[in-house]
Scaffold this motif. Structure first.
Motif, PDB file in Angstrom:
ATOM      1  N   VAL A  59       0.877  -1.178   0.000  1.00 45.55           N
ATOM      2  CA  VAL A  59       0.000   0.000   0.000  1.00 45.55           C
ATOM      3  C   VAL A  59       0.913   1.227   0.000  1.00 45.55           C
ATOM      4  O   VAL A  59       1.939   1.235   0.696  1.00 45.55           O
ATOM      5  N   ASN A 194      10.949  -0.026   5.232  1.00 45.50           N
ATOM      6  CA  ASN A 194       9.510  -0.188   4.987  1.00 45.50           C
ATOM      7  C   ASN A 194       9.177  -1.607   4.552  1.00 45.50           C
ATOM      8  O   ASN A 194       8.156  -2.169   4.947  1.00 45.50           O
ATOM      9  N   THR A 195      10.073  -2.209   3.739  1.00 47.57           N
ATOM     10  CA  THR A 195       9.796  -3.561   3.259  1.00 47.57           C
ATOM     11  C   THR A 195       9.856  -4.565   4.411  1.00 47.57           C
ATOM     12  O   THR A 195       8.958  -5.413   4.550  1.00 47.57           O
ATOM     13  N   THR A 214      17.061  -5.861  13.530  1.00 46.69           N
ATOM     14  CA  THR A 214      17.453  -4.524  13.089  1.00 46.69           C
ATOM     15  C   THR A 214      18.735  -4.075  13.769  1.00 46.69           C
ATOM     16  O   THR A 214      18.911  -4.279  14.970  1.00 46.69           O
ATOM     17  N   ARG A 215      19.608  -3.439  12.959  1.00 45.13           N
ATOM     18  CA  ARG A 215      20.846  -2.895  13.532  1.00 45.13           C
ATOM     19  C   ARG A 215      20.585  -1.516  14.109  1.00 45.13           C
ATOM     20  O   ARG A 215      21.174  -1.110  15.083  1.00 45.13           O
ATOM     21  N   THR A 216      19.661  -0.791  13.489  1.00 50.25           N
ATOM     22  CA  THR A 216      19.481   0.625  13.801  1.00 50.25           C
ATOM     23  C   THR A 216      18.242   0.941  14.615  1.00 50.25           C
ATOM     24  O   THR A 216      18.223   1.901  15.390  1.00 50.25           O
ATOM     25  N   LYS A 280      16.213   6.858  11.351  1.00 53.01           N
ATOM     26  CA  LYS A 280      15.420   6.655  10.135  1.00 53.01           C
ATOM     27  C   LYS A 280      13.971   6.425  10.525  1.00 53.01           C
ATOM     28  O   LYS A 280      13.671   6.224  11.706  1.00 53.01           O
ATOM     29  N   ARG A 556       8.782   9.682   3.431  1.00 49.48           N
ATOM     30  CA  ARG A 556       8.088   8.897   2.477  1.00 49.48           C
ATOM     31  C   ARG A 556       7.633   7.615   3.114  1.00 49.48           C
ATOM     32  O   ARG A 556       8.265   7.025   3.944  1.00 49.48           O
TER      33      ARG A 556
END
Ligand SMILES: Cc1cc2nc3c(=O)[nH]c(=O)nc-3n(C[C@H](O)[C@H](O)[C@H](O)COP(=O)(O)OP(=O)(O)OC[C@H]3O[C@@H](n4cnc5c(N)ncnc54)[C@H](O)[C@@H]3O)c2cc1C
Ligand SMILES: NC(=O)c1ccc[n+]([C@@H]2O[C@H](COP(=O)([O-])OP(=O)(O)OC[C@H]3O[C@@H](n4cnc5c(N)ncnc54)[C@H](OP(=O)(O)O)[C@@H]3O)[C@@H](O)[C@H]2O)c1
Length: 556
Positions: A59, A194-195, A214-216, A280, A556
């Motif tokens: 989406v 996002n993916t 996740t690293r971040t 991010k 985004r």
């Protein structure tokens, strides 16, 4: 005779490019290697052709009013955020309305783009294409490369010790289409963009367990904001950018982090940004709930794999992993160029305003769509294409190649010596970048003038969402429908929601609603006037302002 322009790729950026060529009376010929338009928005059941495309459940993460071509609003009944099929339909409607399809040669891959021997005088290019095994060569006056930012999967297997021993299934998100095949499995998703978040959430409904490494960490944003309005429309506003320029960055950061933690505390959910890493953000409405319900478990970065398990940096071990999905992003390349252009174009500091390669003596090559913005890519690519086509025609000028190369090389040296931050992969501020390009073309809205000529419109332009129509209000490419599109943008936003109207259910807005809606803009307008006339603020050193990042904007 009209200049002939080769457009490579018929995705969002390629379609912008064809349309902008036509608007400037240039003659475009677009080469598209697949058999349809839309680039990655054209869903296919498999990824056997090696193309990056959307997965079935995708989406959009930018709402329709913020992510449309500036002279082609979505039809009012389209949902604000839409699935890939509806977005692709919009692209098709755009292509048909402006009669773009006849300029596209499908199933045609561009194999090489080389300077003609007389390039320094003519700026012309030799373009070799291949259509079903047959090669053709043609000469073009200019080239627009719109082959996409997400061309090749980034699969950093070498960073994962033991991955070659791992016996389960390994895939990159480019291959992921639907959740079938993962039912009842223990799936490890690596990479929280996002993916990664989308796939983890989708699989959480059928897999036995989803682990998301996740690293971040990341900030997670909802598609809808306060009052249920699309998030992008609430934050991507000119007056926010104005505040961001006058407030100290630490205060802005504090305000924003407080706001982001209001829905859920990112630390409690294991999503907070690791110290020292660049913050991010992603858009995801369901990830926090999946974490709350335990169907997605957030993990630290990977240390190593064994045959069946994954060992994480914090020492925890997850056994019996059936599948690993690398959602580690994409890279891009330009296999059709010769060196040094091939390498230079992948280094963003060598692209003037991320469009024109610095090393060319003639400005007849434009890179369209190689941007990360805090807003819609589509709006950015369209302005890039509008600018590029005017540069091709000689109506806009860019600085000489020697100057651009000297500046870029100096920057590169400073980055290599650690004296300058490499910001080339950072997301660019949406409004600042678009305004920058718009000012080159002469289409940046002149707000003070607008306040005098058309206060109602000016109000919406400055305090309302910075929708793409704003760049069609004046100057070359002015569109008569732009004013109306801006004044009716909220109608189109609310139309698809109003599917159940009950007679007598109209509720007049309360006083507090009016105060909330207009109080802040009025206060800001007053501040703006004070700011403009204040000698004191004019003396605020420029350096201080430079440090204040435009932090009130969205992603985004
Ligand atoms: C999964 C995913 C979801 C996204 N969601 C959003 C979103 O919600 N909102 C948003 O604003 N952005 C989103 N983006 C960003 C996205 O990049 C843009 O929306 C936009 O689709 C980019 O279009 P493009 O034309 O630049 O590239 P692409 O869509 O990749 O199109 C490039 C085209 O070039 C063609 N091509 C490539 N090489 C050649 C060659 N040698 N010869 C001929 N043709 C060639 C390809 O076949 C393709 O059709 C998303 C990106 C991804 C990966
Ligand atoms: N419409 C939508 O909702 C939607 C959906 C999907 C994608 N998109 C868009 O598509 C584009 C691509 O998104 P994406 O999520 O595929 O890629 P991405 O944004 O590049 O994110 C990839 C993530 O992988 C991780 N990673 C990268 N290199 C790694 C390494 N060497 N080792 C371990 N982890 C690594 C990082 O996450 P960590 O730092 O957390 O480890 C990184 O954030 C983006 O523009 C995105 O906005 C949009």
């Amino acid at each position: 005779m009209a200049k002939r322009v080769a457009v490579i790729g018929a995705g969002v950026s390629g379609l912008s490019s064809i349309k902008c060529c036509l608007d400037e009376d240039l003659e475009p010929i677009c080469f598209e290697r697949s058999s349809d338009i839309g680039g990655l928005w054209k869903f296919t059941e498999t990824s056997k052709d090696g193309m990056t495309r959307v997965y079935k459940s995708l989406v959009t993460n930018v709402c329709k009013e913020m992510s449309c071509y500036s002279d082609f609003p979505f039809q009012e009944d389209y949902p604000n955020f839409m699935n890939q099929e509806k977005f692709w339909n919009y692209l098709q409607e755009f292509a048909e309305y402006f009669d773009l399809l006849k300029y596209i040669r499908f199933k045609t891959t561009v194999r090489s783009i080389t300077k003609r021997p007389d390039f320094s005088e003519t700026g012309q290019w030799d373009v070799v294409t291949e259509t079903e095994g047959r090669q053709d060569r043609a000469v073009f006056d200019a080239v627009m490369v719109s082959t996409g930012h997400f061309l090749n999967p980034h699969l950093p297997l070498e960073s994962f010790p033991g991955i070659h021993k791992f016996k389960g299934q390994i895939l990159h998100s480019q291959e992921y289409k639907i959740p079938a095949g993962f039912q009842g499995k223990r799936v490890l998703v690596i990479g929280l963009g996002n993916t990664g978040a989308d796939i983890a959430v989708e699989l959480s409904r059928t897999a036995a367990q989803v682990l998301l490494s996740t690293r971040t960490g990341t900030w997670v944003i909802n598609r809808s904001s306060d009052g249920g309005y699309p998030f992008n429309m609430m934050v991507l506003r000119r007056h926010h950018n104005f505040i961001a320029q006058v407030l100290p960055s630490c205060i802005l950061k504090w305000i924003q982090e407080r706001r982001l933690n209001k829905r859920f505390d990112h630390v409690n959910y294991g999503l907070n940004i690791t110290k020292g890493k660049k913050p991010k953000r992603i858009v995801n409405d369901e990830l926090p709930t999946c974490i709350l319900c335990g169907t997605v478990t957030i993990k630290t970065s990977l240390k190593e794999f064994t045959e069946t398990s994954a060992v994480f940096e914090d020492g925890t071990v997850e056994e019996n992993i059936d599948a690993v999905i690398f959602t580690t992003g994409y890279t891009y390349s330009f296999p059709f160029f010769e060196e040094p252009l091939k390498t230079l174009c992948t280094k963003k500091i060598f692209l003037y305003k991320l469009v024109f390669p610095s090393n060319l003596e003639k400005t007849t090559l434009a890179m369209i769509g190689f941007i990360h913005l805090t807003g819609s890519i589509l709006a950015g690519t369209e302005l890039q294409a509008r600018w590029a086509t005017r540069v091709f025609k000689g109506l806009c000028k860019i600085p000489p190649s020697q100057k651009l190369m000297a500046e870029a090389m100096k920057k590169e040296q400073l980055i290599e010596r650690g004296l300058m931050k490499d910001a080339s992969t950072d997301k660019l501020d949406y409004i600042s970048y678009l305004d920058d390009l718009a000012s080159f073309i002469g289409v940046k809205p002149n707000i003070p003038l607008l306040f005098i000529k058309d206060p109602r419109l000016a109000w919406e332009v400055f305090f309302g969402p910075c929708t793409p129509y704003q760049y069609r209000l004046m100057g070359p490419g002015k569109w008569d429908g732009a004013r109306n599109a801006i004044l009716t943008q909220w109608d189109r936003t609310l139309k698809p929601l109003k599917t159940r109207t009950i007679p007598g259910s109209f509720k007049p807005a309360s006083m507090s609603h009016y105060l909330k809606a207009w109080g802040v803009p009025i206060l800001l307008a007053s501040l703006l006037l004070i700011y403009k006339s204040s000698i004191f603020l004019k003396l605020v050193p420029e350096k201080l302002q430079d440090r204040i990042s435009p932090y009130l904007v969205s992603i985004r």
